[in-house]
Design a protein around this motif. Sequence first.
Motif, PDB file in Angstrom:
ATOM      1  N   UNK A  17       0.809  -1.221   0.000  1.00  0.00           N
ATOM      2  CA  UNK A  17       0.000   0.000   0.000  1.00  0.00           C
ATOM      3  C   UNK A  17       0.839   1.267   0.000  1.00  0.00           C
ATOM      4  N   UNK A  18       2.111   1.170   0.351  1.00  0.00           N
ATOM      5  CA  UNK A  18       2.858   2.364   0.738  1.00  0.00           C
ATOM      6  C   UNK A  18       3.070   3.378  -0.380  1.00  0.00           C
ATOM      7  N   UNK A  19       2.884   4.632  -0.001  1.00  0.00           N
ATOM      8  CA  UNK A  19       3.329   5.760  -0.815  1.00  0.00           C
ATOM      9  C   UNK A  19       4.849   5.685  -0.912  1.00  0.00           C
ATOM     10  N   UNK A  20       5.408   6.159  -1.998  1.00  0.00           N
ATOM     11  CA  UNK A  20       6.860   6.072  -2.194  1.00  0.00           C
ATOM     12  C   UNK A  20       7.644   6.681  -1.026  1.00  0.00           C
ATOM     13  N   UNK A  24      -4.285   5.597  -2.071  1.00  0.00           N
ATOM     14  CA  UNK A  24      -4.899   5.118  -3.316  1.00  0.00           C
ATOM     15  C   UNK A  24      -6.255   4.473  -3.047  1.00  0.00           C
ATOM     16  N   UNK A  25      -6.295   3.575  -2.088  1.00  0.00           N
ATOM     17  CA  UNK A  25      -7.513   2.803  -1.837  1.00  0.00           C
ATOM     18  C   UNK A  25      -8.367   3.399  -0.726  1.00  0.00           C
ATOM     19  N   UNK A  61       4.363   0.188  -6.746  1.00  0.00           N
ATOM     20  CA  UNK A  61       4.175  -1.225  -6.386  1.00  0.00           C
ATOM     21  C   UNK A  61       2.712  -1.595  -6.189  1.00  0.00           C
ATOM     22  N   UNK A  62       1.914  -0.677  -5.652  1.00  0.00           N
ATOM     23  CA  UNK A  62       0.488  -0.955  -5.500  1.00  0.00           C
ATOM     24  C   UNK A  62      -0.197  -1.017  -6.855  1.00  0.00           C
ATOM     25  N   UNK A 113      -2.622  -4.569 -10.926  1.00  0.00           N
ATOM     26  CA  UNK A 113      -2.534  -4.943 -12.337  1.00  0.00           C
ATOM     27  C   UNK A 113      -2.973  -3.811 -13.251  1.00  0.00           C
ATOM     28  N   UNK A 114      -2.473  -2.620 -12.954  1.00  0.00           N
ATOM     29  CA  UNK A 114      -2.734  -1.455 -13.796  1.00  0.00           C
ATOM     30  C   UNK A 114      -1.546  -0.511 -13.671  1.00  0.00           C
TER      31      UNK A 114
END
Length: 408
Positions: free
Chosen positions: A120-123, A175-176, A368-369, A374-375
């Motif tokens: 989940x992590x932000x960069x 993101x989520x 990575x998220x 898968x996008x």
Amino acid sequence: MMDIQKIRSDFKILDQNVNDKPLVYLDNAATSQTPKQVIDALVGYYELDNANVHRGVHTLAGRATDAYEAARAKVARFLNARVTSEIIFTRGTTTALNLVADSYGEANISAGDEIVISYLEHHSNLIPWQQLAKRKGAILKYLDLEKDGTITVEQAEQVITEKTKIVALAHVSNVLGSITPIKEIAKVAHKHGAVIVVDGAQAVPHLKVDVQDLDADFYAFSGHKMLGPTGTGALYGKRELLEDMEPTEFGGEMIDFVELYDSTWKELPWKFEPGTPIIGGQIALGAAIDYLEAVGIDHIHQHEIELAGYAIEKMQTISGLEIYGPLDPVKRCGLVTFNLTGVHPHDVATVLDEEGIAIRAGHHCAQPLMKWLDTSSTARASFYLYNTKEEIDALIQGLELTKEYFGL
């Protein structure tokens, strides 16, 4: 009960047209807007009290120092820190997380140790640990996600081991919107002797955060996502940990005594705040906290749950639209990330902008998220205390128009 129209009247920026359409600002997860009261606090410092803090004995320096340290006290109260000295002012979440990695991490990570993060992590809560692991020969491990993009305590129990020294997780995904069970995972981390570092950038503006109840060892957040100015924020750290840490930046203000070949540092929190700070900005951050507390964080969170639930319900009626993350709005903060089949997210955002609607599109500093989803990129609409259901209706109309524009 929140008076949304009264709240909106404090945000002059919202009362404008963009591309001849009323502005609908739905990019709050990137940067929130700033109310008049916060702007007045920033301007007031420069108009009346503009002087450096801590160093001067004249009246303006004294007033500036008092206001600056009062803002620190507000942050401490807002997060329920034990003492004010546990609050280090920073330029935001990124700076705070890098400070922990470069100071605590550098001193406490050795070859073979484990650092646990998640997909989940932000960069900003990934790269510092990635680079630390590379420097030290440590092992970077990832918590996997459930199908809806949430993290479970059970997954943490499987991944965190006696070799784990640091667990670094986002409280809320940018993101989520999913909410991580930090308190429960902190218990797992501490059981194995690890510290837990929390990226609170997306949580502090929207949830009641109590760092003592969470038992977080470090907690970072940014001012510009919670009605404050850019370039502001703070790091909370348990006092006993901060006292043992070495500063990573050096210069004026953070020193106690300087000799020719050695120096000593001031006590907390000033040993981590070299140079002239962003004085007016942090004072204005204090004003932002005043504003949020006056409205009520619980009221804001409930309002966002209602907006997210309404948006998800409406979006589910649009064919070809995929929503990412938990569909239950109670399991997320106020944002919805999505894609329209056959339309690149940047094109979605461009068409919406023509309708005066501001959203975010891209990988959201979470590549990575994106790979896990898968996008390559997504579109994101994010809400805050001043947003309305009517604005979500405008978003839905804009998405239907986007489909028509691309012949879908």
